[in-house]
Design a protein around this motif. Structure first.
Motif, PDB file in Angstrom:
ATOM      1  N   VAL A 181      49.151  77.016  60.515  1.00  0.00           N
ATOM      2  CA  VAL A 181      47.762  76.683  60.199  1.00  0.00           C
ATOM      3  C   VAL A 181      47.751  75.270  59.616  1.00  0.00           C
ATOM      4  N   TYR A 182      46.807  74.446  60.064  1.00  0.00           N
ATOM      5  CA  TYR A 182      46.689  73.069  59.583  1.00  0.00           C
ATOM      6  C   TYR A 182      45.561  72.979  58.564  1.00  0.00           C
ATOM      7  N   GLN A 183      45.836  72.307  57.435  1.00  0.00           N
ATOM      8  CA  GLN A 183      44.827  72.045  56.414  1.00  0.00           C
ATOM      9  C   GLN A 183      44.455  70.560  56.469  1.00  0.00           C
ATOM     10  N   TYR A 208      38.808  58.690  54.160  1.00  0.00           N
ATOM     11  CA  TYR A 208      40.263  58.793  54.188  1.00  0.00           C
ATOM     12  C   TYR A 208      40.615  60.233  54.568  1.00  0.00           C
ATOM     13  N   TRP A 209      41.641  60.415  55.412  1.00  0.00           N
ATOM     14  CA  TRP A 209      41.963  61.780  55.843  1.00  0.00           C
ATOM     15  C   TRP A 209      43.461  61.985  55.965  1.00  0.00           C
ATOM     16  N   ARG A 210      43.865  63.254  55.811  1.00  0.00           N
ATOM     17  CA  ARG A 210      45.265  63.631  55.896  1.00  0.00           C
ATOM     18  C   ARG A 210      45.346  65.108  56.298  1.00  0.00           C
ATOM     19  N   VAL A 211      46.526  65.518  56.755  1.00  0.00           N
ATOM     20  CA  VAL A 211      46.727  66.881  57.248  1.00  0.00           C
ATOM     21  C   VAL A 211      48.094  67.375  56.802  1.00  0.00           C
ATOM     22  N   THR A 222      51.718  64.150  62.260  1.00  0.00           N
ATOM     23  CA  THR A 222      51.504  62.705  62.377  1.00  0.00           C
ATOM     24  C   THR A 222      50.115  62.471  62.965  1.00  0.00           C
ATOM     25  N   LEU A 223      49.331  61.647  62.283  1.00  0.00           N
ATOM     26  CA  LEU A 223      47.945  61.428  62.673  1.00  0.00           C
ATOM     27  C   LEU A 223      47.856  60.556  63.926  1.00  0.00           C
ATOM     28  N   VAL A 224      46.868  60.862  64.764  1.00  0.00           N
ATOM     29  CA  VAL A 224      46.711  60.147  66.036  1.00  0.00           C
ATOM     30  C   VAL A 224      45.369  59.417  66.109  1.00  0.00           C
ATOM     31  N   SER A 225      44.275  60.139  65.888  1.00  0.00           N
ATOM     32  CA  SER A 225      42.953  59.550  66.083  1.00  0.00           C
ATOM     33  C   SER A 225      41.954  60.148  65.088  1.00  0.00           C
ATOM     34  N   TYR A 234      52.022  66.426  53.079  1.00  0.00           N
ATOM     35  CA  TYR A 234      50.851  65.861  53.734  1.00  0.00           C
ATOM     36  C   TYR A 234      51.283  64.698  54.629  1.00  0.00           C
ATOM     37  N   SER A 235      50.545  64.499  55.691  1.00  0.00           N
ATOM     38  CA  SER A 235      50.767  63.352  56.552  1.00  0.00           C
ATOM     39  C   SER A 235      50.469  62.067  55.776  1.00  0.00           C
ATOM     40  N   THR A 236      50.785  60.946  56.395  1.00  0.00           N
ATOM     41  CA  THR A 236      50.306  59.684  55.838  1.00  0.00           C
ATOM     42  C   THR A 236      48.778  59.697  55.852  1.00  0.00           C
ATOM     43  N   THR A 237      48.172  58.887  55.021  1.00  0.00           N
ATOM     44  CA  THR A 237      46.716  58.833  54.933  1.00  0.00           C
ATOM     45  C   THR A 237      46.175  57.739  55.844  1.00  0.00           C
TER      46      THR A 237
END
Length: 234
Positions: free
Chosen positions: A71-73, A107-110, A40-43, A122-125
């Motif tokens: 490992v996170y992509q 735009y970013w995701r993990v 879950t994205l934070v910052s 993938y996380s939300t964008t």
């Protein structure tokens, strides 16, 4: 004769009691590996105007039920479909420091992958804007689809199209042009300078594929063209 009967009976007894079999235990079942939880994205927070182009992306760590190493992509792109990826990274900690161009929307995701190659979704964008030099107005972010889902089939002659859009310039008023038709890309503008983020498309042809896109405009001349979405009719 009695001896023969006795031998046959003893043989049957041995087989019925498991005689002649193996004493090795059955193999233990192999534990099934599960994927880590979705990050879950934070910052930076969604739709943030960053004060610098040197950023530290952060997200909450994933959990792996089997305690496998993770490992996170990370992917960073200039479009929300990630067809124009500008940065990628792999790391074991839930953070990624990166330097990007100034004055651009990103735009970013993990996603998380464990040591046995089981990957989360993938996380939300999230999107953000890097601070530019002498920029008076920032373009709106690309619109995001709400309904109908891409390539969904609708069973009626009408459908409600919904989307969402945002702008880091909080005072900007956003309006929308909507293009809809059976050709790809759609060229027929059915709505001009609409302020609402939905549209009721009616009188649709049966057994057809419709394509649509949104152009987001602010009240300072900024304009962002969205990607093409599609749906089918029965």
């Amino acid at each position: 004769m009695r001896k023969i009967i006795a031998i046959v009976g003893l043989t049957a007894l041995l087989f019925s009691c498991g005689g002649g079999g193996t004493d090795e235990p059955a193999p233990a079942p192999v534990a099934q590996n599960t994927a880590p939880s979705t990050p879950t994205l934070v910052s930076p927070t969604n739709s943030k105007l960053c004060v610098s182009n040197n950023l530290a992306l952060e997200w909450n760590a994933s959990v792996d039920a089997e305690n496998n190493p993770i490992v996170y992509q990370t992917e960073i792109a200039t479009d929300n479909l990630f067809t124009q990826i500008v940065k990628t990274n792999e790391g074991t900690t839930p953070t990624f420091s990166v330097t990007l161009e100034k004055g651009k929307a990103y735009y970013w995701r993990v996603k998380a992958t464990d040591s046995k190659n089981a990957a989360s979704a993938y996380s939300t964008t999230f999107n953000f804007y890097t601070e530019g030099v002498a920029i008076v107005n920032y373009l709106p972010f690309s619109p995001s689809l709400i309904q109908p889902e891409i390539n969904a089939t609708v069973s009626r002659a009408s459908v409600t199209l919904k989307w969402a859009a945002s702008d880091v310039d909080a005072s900007d008023v956003l309006t929308y042009d909507l293009f809809l038709g059976t050709t790809n890309p759609p060229t027929t503008k059915v709505v001009d300078n609409k302020t609402l983020t939905f549209y009721e498309a009616t009188s649709l042809q049966a057994t057809s594929i419709y394509y649509w896109k949104i152009v987001v405009k602010d009240n300072k001349g900024g304009e962002t063209i969205g990607q093409i979405w599609s749906f089918k009719t029965n």
